[in-house]
Write an enzyme that holds these catalytic residues in place. Structure first.
Site, short mmCIF file in Angstrom:
data_model
loop_
_atom_site.label_atom_id
_atom_site.label_comp_id
_atom_site.label_asym_id
_atom_site.label_seq_id
_atom_site.Cartn_x
_atom_site.Cartn_y
_atom_site.Cartn_z
N LYS A 13 16.34 -7.25 11.71
CA LYS A 13 17.02 -7.35 10.15
C LYS A 13 17.96 -8.23 10.09
CE LYS A 13 13.85 -4.62 7.87
NZ LYS A 13 12.78 -5.30 6.87
N SER B 95 0.81 -1.06 0.05
CA SER B 95 0.10 -0.03 0.05
C SER B 95 0.73 1.57 -0.07
CB SER B 95 -0.81 -0.18 1.34
OG SER B 95 0.00 -0.07 2.15
N TYR C 252 15.59 -2.35 15.66
CA TYR C 252 15.10 -2.62 14.21
C TYR C 252 16.33 -3.22 13.41
CZ TYR C 252 14.58 -1.46 9.24
OH TYR C 252 14.45 -1.39 7.93
N SER D 187 15.29 -6.96 3.39
CA SER D 187 16.08 -6.73 4.74
C SER D 187 16.39 -5.38 4.81
CB SER D 187 17.42 -7.74 4.68
OG SER D 187 18.08 -7.52 5.75
N1 LIG Z 1 12.40 3.37 3.39
C1 LIG Z 1 13.60 2.81 3.70
O1 LIG Z 1 14.57 3.79 3.97
C2 LIG Z 1 13.93 1.35 4.04
C3 LIG Z 1 15.57 0.97 4.12
C4 LIG Z 1 15.62 -0.24 4.40
C5 LIG Z 1 14.74 -1.32 4.53
N2 LIG Z 1 13.37 -0.96 4.43
C6 LIG Z 1 12.15 -2.06 4.56
O2 LIG Z 1 11.65 -1.85 3.53
C7 LIG Z 1 10.33 -2.43 3.88
C8 LIG Z 1 8.99 -1.55 3.57
O3 LIG Z 1 9.12 -0.28 4.01
P1 LIG Z 1 8.88 1.26 3.14
O4 LIG Z 1 9.98 2.08 3.43
O5 LIG Z 1 8.01 0.94 2.22
O6 LIG Z 1 7.82 1.80 4.40
P2 LIG Z 1 6.09 2.23 4.55
O7 LIG Z 1 6.23 3.34 3.38
O8 LIG Z 1 5.72 2.65 5.61
O9 LIG Z 1 5.42 0.98 3.79
C9 LIG Z 1 5.17 -0.40 4.84
C10 LIG Z 1 4.34 -1.27 4.33
O10 LIG Z 1 4.36 -2.19 5.28
C11 LIG Z 1 2.91 -2.77 5.68
N3 LIG Z 1 2.85 -3.09 7.03
C12 LIG Z 1 3.16 -2.51 8.06
N4 LIG Z 1 2.85 -3.46 8.99
C13 LIG Z 1 2.14 -4.42 8.67
C14 LIG Z 1 1.57 -5.62 9.31
N5 LIG Z 1 1.50 -5.89 10.47
N6 LIG Z 1 1.08 -6.52 8.31
C15 LIG Z 1 1.04 -6.18 7.00
N7 LIG Z 1 1.64 -5.35 6.52
C16 LIG Z 1 2.18 -4.19 7.26
C17 LIG Z 1 2.04 -1.45 5.42
O11 LIG Z 1 0.65 -1.94 4.88
P3 LIG Z 1 -0.67 -1.28 5.73
O12 LIG Z 1 -0.33 -0.38 6.65
O13 LIG Z 1 -1.37 -0.89 4.54
O14 LIG Z 1 -1.16 -2.61 6.36
C18 LIG Z 1 2.81 -0.70 4.02
O15 LIG Z 1 2.44 -1.18 3.06
C19 LIG Z 1 10.21 -2.58 5.31
O16 LIG Z 1 10.43 -4.09 5.66
C20 LIG Z 1 11.30 -1.71 5.94
O17 LIG Z 1 11.88 -2.33 6.95
C21 LIG Z 1 13.01 0.32 4.28
#
Ligand SMILES: NC(=O)c1ccc[n+]([C@@H]2O[C@H](COP(=O)([O-])OP(=O)(O)OC[C@H]3O[C@@H](n4cnc5c(N)ncnc54)[C@H](OP(=O)(O)O)[C@@H]3O)[C@@H](O)[C@H]2O)c1
Length: 265
Positions: free
Chosen positions: A143, A7, A139, A125
């Site tokens: 990971k 989403s 966090y 990750s």
């Molecule tokens: N952005 C960064 O800089 C970064 C860096 C390294 C790794 N990551 C990793 O990338 C992944 C995605 O992060 P993002 O940056 O895209 O963050 P985001 O924009 O906050 O998106 C997070 C997504 O995870 C879903 N979510 C959260 N808790 C959930 C649950 N209990 N059950 C099902 N869905 C859940 C949310 O969906 P709903 O709220 O609609 O359920 C949303 O679609 C994460 O694993 C994060 O650790 C991000």
């Protein structure tokens, strides 16, 4: 193809890109059917914290398609706070989503993939899964756990024709920053207050100044096309990817000093 957490952010960018490439893409959200639905993507309800919810969504997908070719385990969130300030409940809630959520989805799709003798699992990750980040220690711990589980899973399921890959993003501009929870202990008389605030300022600036998650979607398309993908692919700014490489070659003391200086700890 199934992408959890589609989403927003990385999951939404990946789902949109793969749908545009002509793949049949299912995405998950805890609140499908609202304005966050990703266009061109069939959204399913899934809370990765719940066994019942994960099982129901996978059953619905298998009933509709008969198979699952690719699963991208992306759903997750971050918390900020000193390790000492983080309660066991806060730490468990984070592990429930970032680690056990991923494990739940893997366990739910593997029987179908094994029967078909094919499938690809991509676990999202983080570079924080290779480097323990100050004030994001829990966090990082989730990971690091993802890294260990994924390395083992990859070897176990190769005999069934299933490939397992990790993508390790650096800082990207998504809702991750706004969705990050601050541990309750960071707000009340924390002994770490000043150093914590300085470090988190750096983190938030880096994330919001980071690249678009479309870069991760482009990498995912390339990785999925590989016949023999590697276990890990890092993605992000040169300095962030460089830090993970540096950690392996310079003395620990020097790496620690550089990281503390960077985050103003
Ligand atoms: N952005 C960064 O800089 C970064 C860096 C390294 C790794 N990551 C990793 O990338 C992944 C995605 O992060 P993002 O940056 O895209 O963050 P985001 O924009 O906050 O998106 C997070 C997504 O995870 C879903 N979510 C959260 N808790 C959930 C649950 N209990 N059950 C099902 N869905 C859940 C949310 O969906 P709903 O709220 O609609 O359920 C949303 O679609 C994460 O694993 C994060 O650790 C991000």
């Amino acid at each position: 193809m199934l992408i959890t957490g589609a989403s927003s952010g990385i999951g939404a960018a990946c789902a949109q890109r793969l749908a545009a490439e002509g793949d049949r893409v299912y995405g998950t959200s805890r609140h499908p059917g609202d304005e966050t639905d990703t266009p061109g993507v069939q959204m399913l309800a899934m809370d990765v914290n719940s066994d019942e919810s994960v099982t129901a969504a996978i059953e619905q997908l298998v009933r509709a398609e008969g198979r699952i070719d690719v699963v991208v385990n992306n759903a997750g969130f971050g918390i900020a706070g000193a390790v000492e300030d983080t309660s066991i409940e806060e730490a468990k809630a984070l592990f429930e989503t970032n680690f056990f959520g991923m494990l739940r989805v893997c366990r739910a799709v593997l029987p179908t993939m094994r029967r078909a003798h094919q499938g690809i699992i991509v676990n999202i990750s983080s570079l924080g899964g290779l480097i323990g980040l100050p004030y994001q220690g829990l966090y990082s711990a989730t990971k690091f756990a993802v890294e260990g589980m994924t390395e083992a899973l990859r070897m176990e399921v190769r005999q069934f024709g299933i490939r397992v890959i990790m993508i390790e993003p650096g800082d990207f501009r998504t809702e991750f920053t706004a969705n990050r929870l601050y541990v309750a202990g960071s707000k009340e008389n924390s002994a770490y207050k000043e150093s914590f605030e300085r470090a988190i300022n750096v983190v938030e600036k880096d994330e919001q100044g980071g690249s678009s998650p479309k870069q991760i979607a482009a990498l995912l398309v390339k990785v999925l096309a590989k016949r023999s993908p590697k276990v890990r692919y890092s993605v992000g700014g040169m300095s962030q990817r460089g830090a993970a490489v540096l950690k392996q070659i310079v003395p620990n003391r020097f790496f620690e000093w550089a990281l503390m200086k960077y985050y103003r700890v």
